[in-house]
Scaffold this motif. Structure first.
Motif, PDB file in Angstrom:
ATOM      1  N   VAL A  44       0.822  -1.204   0.000  1.00  0.00           N
ATOM      2  CA  VAL A  44       0.000   0.000   0.000  1.00  0.00           C
ATOM      3  C   VAL A  44       0.861   1.261   0.000  1.00  0.00           C
ATOM      4  O   VAL A  44       0.372   2.352  -0.269  1.00  0.00           O
ATOM      5  CB  VAL A  44      -0.983   0.013   1.186  1.00  0.00           C
ATOM      6  N   TRP A  45       2.124   1.123   0.324  1.00  0.00           N
ATOM      7  CA  TRP A  45       3.133   2.168   0.163  1.00  0.00           C
ATOM      8  C   TRP A  45       4.196   1.660  -0.804  1.00  0.00           C
ATOM      9  O   TRP A  45       4.499   0.452  -0.837  1.00  0.00           O
ATOM     10  CB  TRP A  45       3.820   2.482   1.485  1.00  0.00           C
ATOM     11  N   GLU A 118       5.323   0.682   6.647  1.00  0.00           N
ATOM     12  CA  GLU A 118       4.102   0.725   5.836  1.00  0.00           C
ATOM     13  C   GLU A 118       2.900   0.312   6.672  1.00  0.00           C
ATOM     14  O   GLU A 118       1.853   0.982   6.662  1.00  0.00           O
ATOM     15  CB  GLU A 118       4.271  -0.214   4.641  1.00  0.00           C
ATOM     16  N   MET A 122      -0.224   2.829   7.937  1.00  0.00           N
ATOM     17  CA  MET A 122      -1.579   2.633   7.416  1.00  0.00           C
ATOM     18  C   MET A 122      -2.504   1.923   8.400  1.00  0.00           C
ATOM     19  O   MET A 122      -3.628   1.560   8.058  1.00  0.00           O
ATOM     20  CB  MET A 122      -1.505   1.840   6.101  1.00  0.00           C
TER      21      MET A 122
END
Length: 288
Positions: A44-45, A118, A122
């Protein structure tokens, strides 16, 4: 040898407005050029190897769905899904859906994950390494139970399912192939126990990793030769073809060392051109 590619960087010409078109073009070119597999990194990163979290990163399975719609023959895989991102039953359902909608071309690439920053950034749980390995083994057991139609309750240390039910079943038989990412003893033992493929880095210890996998297969009663040996590394071929002969030589060396499939991480502002050049100059030389 078979050749695949992974989308791991997304700083492309045209920016976000052109990303859908770029993904579709990569898929079509790769499928026509004879690539065996198209993978997408599951993050997601963006990772530090590609500029860090300030750089763009597309979600893995949404991107694979677009790729599926623009291909006919390539296998499709997360390379590799982090076990901490999704409940195992949801992961199995996602992979099954990809398999059904692509006509039976999905691969479950899975591993323990690695980016603690990450996850923290998140709000995603990121347990210690030993726990993630235990979660990974249970996740594999749950996926196989769902794919085999075993609806008995699953009562593990980390996951509990009252009724593991998944319809429709995958088109891939007996189930979508399982590829485990990582070259350590714990991961390779899971390959020997549950996997259809390993995914390792082609470093100087490659022969040792494959020897260890053979040993672990013997211990688990698995046929070493039935497991696909894959490796992943950046494919650095310029748009004018510079570097193609060097990559071809490297792939021949890896094939001689026992690697069945090489997955190249493609980068640069024009990935369609890079995929096309590799398809034209490298794939025919190593797959013939």
């Amino acid at each position: 040898m078979k050749v695949g590619l992974e989308l791991g960087e997304f700083v492309w010409d045209g920016g976000p407005a052109a990303m859908g078109r770029t993904v579709a073009e990569i898929a079509t070119v790769a499928d026509d050029a004879g690539y065996d597999l198209i993978g997408v990194g599951d993050h997601v990163w963006q990772g530090p190897h590609a500029g860090g979290p300030g750089m763009p990163q597309l979600e893995c399975f949404t991107t694979l769905g677009v790729i599926a719609a623009h291909t006919r023959r390539c296998r499709l895989a997360p390379v590799v899904a982090g076990v901490h991102f999704r409940a195992p039953a949801l992961l199995a359902k996602t992979v099954t859906t990809l398999d059904v909608l692509s006509g039976g071309r999905a691969v479950l690439g899975i591993g323990t994950g690695w980016d603690a920053d990450e996850a923290a950034g998140m709000g995603i749980d990121f347990p210690p390494t030993a726990q993630r390995f235990a979660m990974l083994e249970e996740a594999l057991q749950i996926c196989l139970r769902l794919w085999h139609g075993d609806e008995r309750p699953f009562d593990g240390e980390h996951y509990r399912l009252a009724r593991p039910l998944a319809e429709p079943k995958s088109l891939s038989r007996p189930h979508p192939p399982i590829m485990l990412g990582g070259g350590g003893r714990k991961t390779l033992r899971l390959v020997a126990r549950y996997g259809d493929a390993c995914n390792v880095y082609p470093g100087p210890d490659l022969a040792e990793k494959l020897d260890l996998l053979r040993e672990l297969c013997d211990q688990e009663g698995r046929d070493y030769d039935a497991i696909e040996k894959t490796c992943i590394f950046p494919f650095t071929v310029a748009e004018d073809g510079a570097g193609a002969s060097e990559l071809t030589d490297e792939l021949h060396r890896l094939s001689a060392a026992g690697i069945d499939t090489a997955i190249g991480i493609v980068s640069g502002s024009d990935p369609v051109r890079q995929v096309s050049v590799i398809g034209d100059k490298v794939i025919p030389a190593v797959t013939g």
